[in-house]
Write a protein that holds these residues in place. Structure first.
Motif, mmCIF file in Angstrom:
data_model
loop_
_atom_site.group_PDB
_atom_site.id
_atom_site.type_symbol
_atom_site.label_atom_id
_atom_site.label_comp_id
_atom_site.label_asym_id
_atom_site.label_seq_id
_atom_site.Cartn_x
_atom_site.Cartn_y
_atom_site.Cartn_z
ATOM 1 N N ASP A 27 87.919 49.892 109.316
ATOM 2 C CA ASP A 27 87.560 50.333 110.655
ATOM 3 C C ASP A 27 86.616 51.519 110.530
ATOM 4 O O ASP A 27 87.008 52.590 110.068
ATOM 5 C CB ASP A 27 88.807 50.733 111.452
ATOM 6 C CG ASP A 27 89.645 49.541 111.853
ATOM 7 O OD1 ASP A 27 89.092 48.428 111.951
ATOM 8 O OD2 ASP A 27 90.858 49.723 112.083
ATOM 9 N N ASP A 29 84.222 54.166 112.419
ATOM 10 C CA ASP A 29 83.989 54.805 113.711
ATOM 11 C C ASP A 29 82.568 55.354 113.764
ATOM 12 O O ASP A 29 82.170 56.164 112.922
ATOM 13 C CB ASP A 29 84.963 55.964 113.923
ATOM 14 C CG ASP A 29 86.407 55.515 114.040
ATOM 15 O OD1 ASP A 29 86.629 54.385 114.500
ATOM 16 O OD2 ASP A 29 87.305 56.309 113.688
ATOM 17 N N GLY A 54 84.675 45.214 118.860
ATOM 18 C CA GLY A 54 85.265 46.436 118.346
ATOM 19 C C GLY A 54 86.001 47.151 119.450
ATOM 20 O O GLY A 54 86.080 46.681 120.584
ATOM 21 N N GLU A 55 86.547 48.301 119.112
ATOM 22 C CA GLU A 55 87.253 49.119 120.084
ATOM 23 C C GLU A 55 86.359 50.272 120.505
ATOM 24 O O GLU A 55 85.558 50.771 119.711
ATOM 25 C CB GLU A 55 88.554 49.648 119.476
ATOM 26 C CG GLU A 55 89.546 48.550 119.147
ATOM 27 C CD GLU A 55 90.845 49.096 118.586
ATOM 28 O OE1 GLU A 55 91.217 50.245 118.915
ATOM 29 O OE2 GLU A 55 91.481 48.380 117.811
ATOM 30 N N CYS A 72 84.534 51.759 117.351
ATOM 31 C CA CYS A 72 85.224 51.406 116.111
ATOM 32 C C CYS A 72 84.967 49.935 115.805
ATOM 33 O O CYS A 72 85.356 49.056 116.571
ATOM 34 C CB CYS A 72 86.713 51.670 116.242
ATOM 35 S SG CYS A 72 87.642 51.255 114.749
ATOM 36 N N ASN A 74 85.280 46.882 112.841
ATOM 37 C CA ASN A 74 85.868 46.468 111.579
ATOM 38 C C ASN A 74 84.779 45.762 110.785
ATOM 39 O O ASN A 74 84.289 44.711 111.201
ATOM 40 C CB ASN A 74 87.068 45.542 111.808
ATOM 41 C CG ASN A 74 87.803 45.262 110.533
ATOM 42 O OD1 ASN A 74 87.542 44.266 109.862
ATOM 43 N ND2 ASN A 74 88.709 46.145 110.169
#
Length: 128
Positions: A27, A29, A54-55, A72, A74
């Motif tokens: 992950d 960022d 993603g987040e 974020c 991956n």
């Protein structure tokens, strides 16, 4: 392993030196910074509608007083992939008056208690 002599290369080298396996997806960022809350919220809304996998998290940095949009993803932390993502996110952030401000990888360290609460069940005498 050889890394380019720039900030991204130095970060990847430091990660490798710390024992992080750079051949596996992590992950990652990416940080986008905005002066104005409305600009940051507009960028957040637009990213939410995109096909980005993603987040996304928006928060106010108390120290700088600026809004940070954390994306974020991956991904395998490959130098070229990192640079490509940074350029893409920088161009995106500029459309909303923002800029990118680097990237990083959170790593669970020995002694961290981030996950300690997962196994903890509060009883009558619990103080938290």
């Amino acid at each position: 392993m050889q890394f380019p002599d720039d900030d991204n290369g130095k970060m990847l080298e430091a990660m490798a030196d710390a024992g992080i396996d750079l051949s596996k997806a992590l992950d990652v960022d990416f940080f986008l910074v905005f002066e104005d809350q409305r600009d940051a919220e507009s960028a957040l809304e637009e990213l939410g509608k995109s096909d980005l996998e993603g987040e996304i998290e928006l928060l106010l940095n108390d120290e700088s007083g600026k809004w940070e949009l954390i994306v974020c993803l991956n991904m395998v932390p490959d130098y070229d992939a990192i640079v490509e993502q940074e350029i893409s996110l920088h161009e995106f952030a500029q459309e909303f008056g923002g800029v990118t401000d680097g990237w990083g990888v959170m790593q669970h360290q020995e002694g961290d208690d981030d996950f300690a609460d997962d196994a903890h069940e509060c009883g009558d005498d619990c103080k938290h």
